[in-house]
Design a protein around this motif. Structure first.
Motif, PDB file in Angstrom:
ATOM      1  N   ASP A 262       0.872  -1.161   0.000  1.00 22.57           N
ATOM      2  CA  ASP A 262       0.000   0.000   0.000  1.00 22.57           C
ATOM      3  C   ASP A 262       0.916   1.220   0.000  1.00 22.57           C
ATOM      4  O   ASP A 262       1.661   1.441   0.951  1.00 22.57           O
ATOM      5  N   ILE A 263       0.870   1.980  -1.051  1.00 17.74           N
ATOM      6  CA  ILE A 263       1.802   3.100  -1.230  1.00 17.74           C
ATOM      7  C   ILE A 263       1.172   4.393  -0.732  1.00 17.74           C
ATOM      8  O   ILE A 263       0.028   4.709  -1.063  1.00 17.74           O
ATOM      9  N   ASP A 264       1.921   5.146   0.060  1.00 17.04           N
ATOM     10  CA  ASP A 264       1.511   6.483   0.484  1.00 17.04           C
ATOM     11  C   ASP A 264       2.146   7.476  -0.482  1.00 17.04           C
ATOM     12  O   ASP A 264       3.320   7.827  -0.370  1.00 17.04           O
ATOM     13  N   TRP A 265       1.365   7.907  -1.447  1.00 20.29           N
ATOM     14  CA  TRP A 265       1.876   8.777  -2.511  1.00 20.29           C
ATOM     15  C   TRP A 265       2.282  10.147  -2.001  1.00 20.29           C
ATOM     16  O   TRP A 265       3.076  10.833  -2.634  1.00 20.29           O
ATOM     17  N   THR A 266       1.763  10.570  -0.844  1.00 20.30           N
ATOM     18  CA  THR A 266       2.085  11.908  -0.333  1.00 20.30           C
ATOM     19  C   THR A 266       3.501  11.983   0.226  1.00 20.30           C
ATOM     20  O   THR A 266       3.990  13.069   0.487  1.00 20.30           O
ATOM     21  N   LYS A 267       4.159  10.858   0.428  1.00 18.31           N
ATOM     22  CA  LYS A 267       5.529  10.856   0.942  1.00 18.31           C
ATOM     23  C   LYS A 267       6.561  11.143  -0.147  1.00 18.31           C
ATOM     24  O   LYS A 267       7.737  11.334   0.154  1.00 18.31           O
ATOM     25  N   ILE A 268       6.142  11.182  -1.400  1.00 18.18           N
ATOM     26  CA  ILE A 268       7.050  11.499  -2.502  1.00 18.18           C
ATOM     27  C   ILE A 268       7.229  13.017  -2.542  1.00 18.18           C
ATOM     28  O   ILE A 268       6.266  13.762  -2.703  1.00 18.18           O
ATOM     29  N   LYS A 269       8.450  13.477  -2.366  1.00 17.61           N
ATOM     30  CA  LYS A 269       8.741  14.911  -2.331  1.00 17.61           C
ATOM     31  C   LYS A 269       8.960  15.440  -3.753  1.00 17.61           C
ATOM     32  O   LYS A 269       9.770  14.908  -4.510  1.00 17.61           O
ATOM     33  N   THR A 270       8.191  16.469  -4.101  1.00 19.18           N
ATOM     34  CA  THR A 270       8.351  17.126  -5.401  1.00 19.18           C
ATOM     35  C   THR A 270       8.312  18.637  -5.202  1.00 19.18           C
ATOM     36  O   THR A 270       7.803  19.142  -4.198  1.00 19.18           O
ATOM     37  N   ASP A 271       8.840  19.349  -6.172  1.00 19.32           N
ATOM     38  CA  ASP A 271       8.809  20.814  -6.142  1.00 19.32           C
ATOM     39  C   ASP A 271       7.606  21.374  -6.896  1.00 19.32           C
ATOM     40  O   ASP A 271       7.336  22.570  -6.826  1.00 19.32           O
ATOM     41  N   SER A 272       6.896  20.509  -7.615  1.00 16.06           N
ATOM     42  CA  SER A 272       5.775  20.958  -8.434  1.00 16.06           C
ATOM     43  C   SER A 272       4.479  20.923  -7.624  1.00 16.06           C
ATOM     44  O   SER A 272       4.073  19.877  -7.122  1.00 16.06           O
ATOM     45  N   PRO A 273       3.795  22.080  -7.498  1.00 19.52           N
ATOM     46  CA  PRO A 273       2.518  22.096  -6.776  1.00 19.52           C
ATOM     47  C   PRO A 273       1.445  21.252  -7.485  1.00 19.52           C
ATOM     48  O   PRO A 273       0.607  20.641  -6.824  1.00 19.52           O
ATOM     49  N   ILE A 274       1.495  21.222  -8.802  1.00 17.46           N
ATOM     50  CA  ILE A 274       0.505  20.448  -9.563  1.00 17.46           C
ATOM     51  C   ILE A 274       0.703  18.946  -9.301  1.00 17.46           C
ATOM     52  O   ILE A 274      -0.263  18.215  -9.080  1.00 17.46           O
ATOM     53  N   LEU A 275       1.961  18.506  -9.315  1.00 15.93           N
ATOM     54  CA  LEU A 275       2.244  17.099  -9.056  1.00 15.93           C
ATOM     55  C   LEU A 275       1.892  16.731  -7.614  1.00 15.93           C
ATOM     56  O   LEU A 275       1.425  15.618  -7.364  1.00 15.93           O
ATOM     57  N   ASN A 276       2.058  17.651  -6.680  1.00 14.96           N
ATOM     58  CA  ASN A 276       1.652  17.399  -5.289  1.00 14.96           C
ATOM     59  C   ASN A 276       0.141  17.173  -5.185  1.00 14.96           C
ATOM     60  O   ASN A 276      -0.316  16.312  -4.441  1.00 14.96           O
ATOM     61  N   VAL A 277      -0.634  17.954  -5.928  1.00 14.39           N
ATOM     62  CA  VAL A 277      -2.099  17.785  -5.932  1.00 14.39           C
ATOM     63  C   VAL A 277      -2.468  16.437  -6.539  1.00 14.39           C
ATOM     64  O   VAL A 277      -3.340  15.730  -6.025  1.00 14.39           O
ATOM     65  N   ILE A 278      -1.785  16.053  -7.617  1.00 19.70           N
ATOM     66  CA  ILE A 278      -2.056  14.764  -8.259  1.00 19.70           C
ATOM     67  C   ILE A 278      -1.720  13.615  -7.304  1.00 19.70           C
ATOM     68  O   ILE A 278      -2.492  12.659  -7.171  1.00 19.70           O
ATOM     69  N   LEU A 279      -0.593  13.713  -6.608  1.00 16.17           N
ATOM     70  CA  LEU A 279      -0.205  12.658  -5.677  1.00 16.17           C
ATOM     71  C   LEU A 279      -1.158  12.570  -4.490  1.00 16.17           C
ATOM     72  O   LEU A 279      -1.449  11.473  -4.002  1.00 16.17           O
TER      73      LEU A 279
END
Length: 77
Positions: free
Chosen positions: A32-49
């Motif tokens: 079970d993957i917690d997608w919110t733990k992936i750190k990105t600089d893109s606000p759009i990609l953060n919303v998608i995750l």
């Protein structure tokens, strides 16, 4: 002799439910993957995750049941 398999007690009366079906417990082990733990600089990609946390992706799963069997499921929710 009274068989207690597949019975329930309702208002102090024993009621048989599906006597031909054997009940057993199942335990599933999978990822079970917690997608919110992936750190990105893109606000759009953060919303998608964050949106992906509501979607359960199927992964290979190992099942153990109370009959003593291990089963492997290629993809399981």
């Amino acid at each position: 002799m009274v068989c207690m398999v597949n019975t329930r007690i309702s208002l102090n009366i024993m009621v048989s439910q599906f006597p031909e079906t054997q009940r057993y417990r199942q335990y599933f082990f999978s990822l079970d993957i917690d997608w919110t733990k992936i750190k990105t600089d893109s606000p759009i990609l953060n919303v998608i995750l964050k949106g992906l946390t509501f979607i359960k992706l199927p992964f290979p799963t190992i099942e153990y049941n109370s009959l003593g069997n291990f089963e492997y499921h290629w993809l399981h929710y």
